[in-house]
Motif scaffolding. Structure first.
Motif, short mmCIF file in Angstrom:
data_model
loop_
_atom_site.label_atom_id
_atom_site.label_comp_id
_atom_site.label_asym_id
_atom_site.label_seq_id
_atom_site.Cartn_x
_atom_site.Cartn_y
_atom_site.Cartn_z
N ALA A 43 0.82 -1.21 0.00
CA ALA A 43 0.00 0.00 0.00
C ALA A 43 0.86 1.27 0.00
CB ALA A 43 -0.93 0.00 1.22
N ASP A 44 2.07 1.18 0.57
CA ASP A 44 2.95 2.34 0.56
C ASP A 44 3.44 2.60 -0.86
OD1 ASP A 44 2.59 2.02 3.24
OD2 ASP A 44 4.69 1.61 3.72
N ALA A 45 3.40 3.86 -1.28
CA ALA A 45 3.90 4.20 -2.61
C ALA A 45 5.40 4.42 -2.58
CB ALA A 45 3.20 5.46 -3.12
N ALA A 165 12.29 8.80 8.59
CA ALA A 165 11.39 7.70 8.25
C ALA A 165 11.97 6.95 7.06
CB ALA A 165 9.99 8.23 7.92
N ASP A 166 11.64 5.67 6.94
CA ASP A 166 12.17 4.87 5.83
C ASP A 166 11.23 4.83 4.63
OD1 ASP A 166 10.14 3.27 6.77
OD2 ASP A 166 11.42 1.56 7.30
N ARG A 167 10.14 5.59 4.72
CA ARG A 167 9.21 5.74 3.60
C ARG A 167 8.85 7.23 3.51
NH1 ARG A 167 3.44 3.35 5.98
NH2 ARG A 167 3.50 4.47 7.96
N ALA A 168 8.02 7.60 2.56
CA ALA A 168 7.61 9.01 2.42
C ALA A 168 6.48 9.29 3.40
CB ALA A 168 7.16 9.29 1.00
N GLU A 169 6.76 10.13 4.40
CA GLU A 169 5.78 10.46 5.42
C GLU A 169 5.56 11.97 5.49
OE1 GLU A 169 6.28 8.60 9.18
OE2 GLU A 169 6.49 6.59 8.33
#
Length: 213
Positions: A43-45, A165-169
């Protein structure tokens, strides 16, 4: 980004003057404060290339506002747009741009002396709703809300809000909590969100670009 503290996002002068019969802005419920479970279903882009944001939209609470870059004040606090610009939000321009890998930060006033401002209804935002950020490269980064929390100013968790963060937040911040006629709002409402899908290129807005004063 380095650890910073949020400046007062106005002190409730409107409430002091009896605005809305003295009722403060909505505050997040304990249900909204609980983080949404993080799934591993893709779900994470994927993070996007850097591009300055130009506009923020939060359809569920009727936010549609231009963005301007802000920095840090002399005491190391996150700066904010001028209070008279009540429908203007700021993003931390020395940090991550919204959509990049890491933690991007947007802040705006809850009110000013004339009445509600851009993030007056932020505390009413619910988990699962979306935040849309228009970017200068013509894309729109779409974020899903994971949690909405209120933190007392004296215990503001810099690392949790601003840490890497290790994803786009994304974090969206305004004033909140109890209101004191002497000191104003005693805390901050913080929205935690993450990028959920690839943006699509859109036609440039017909609205004139905002020029900061």
């Amino acid at each position: 980004m380095g650890m910073v503290t949020v400046l007062s996002l106005t002190t409730g002068a409107w409430l002091l003057a009896g605005g809305a019969a003295g009722h403060p802005p909505p505050q997040p419920s304990p249900e909204q404060a609980s983080p949404a479970p993080r799934t591993g279903d893709g779900a994470d882009a994927p993070p996007l290339p850097p591009s300055p944001p130009t506009r923020i939209r939060i359809p569920s609470i009727d936010v549609d506002a231009p963005l301007t870059g802000v920095g840090l004040s002399r005491n190391g606090s996150l700066d904010v747009p001028p209070p008279q610009e009540k429908n203007l939000a700021g993003w931390y321009a020395a940090g991550t741009s919204p959509g990049e890998r890491g933690t991007a930060v947007v802040a705006g006033h809850v009110d000013n002396a004339e009445g509600p401002a851009v993030f007056y209804a932020l505390g009413a935002l619910r988990r699962g709703r979306t935040v849309e950020i228009e970017r200068r490269d013509g894309s729109v980064a779409v974020f899903a809300v994971d949690a909405v929390r209120m933190y007392p100013a004296r215990d503001f968790p810099d690392e949790k809000v601003y840490g890497p963060a290790d994803r786009a937040e994304l974090r969206v911040i305004t004033c909140g909590g109890p209101f004191s006629p002497r000191t104003g709002y005693e805390g901050n409402v913080v929205v935690f969100a993450h990028l959920i899908k690839r943006p699509t290129v859109h036609r440039p807005s017909s609205r004139p670009a905002h020029t900061p004063h």
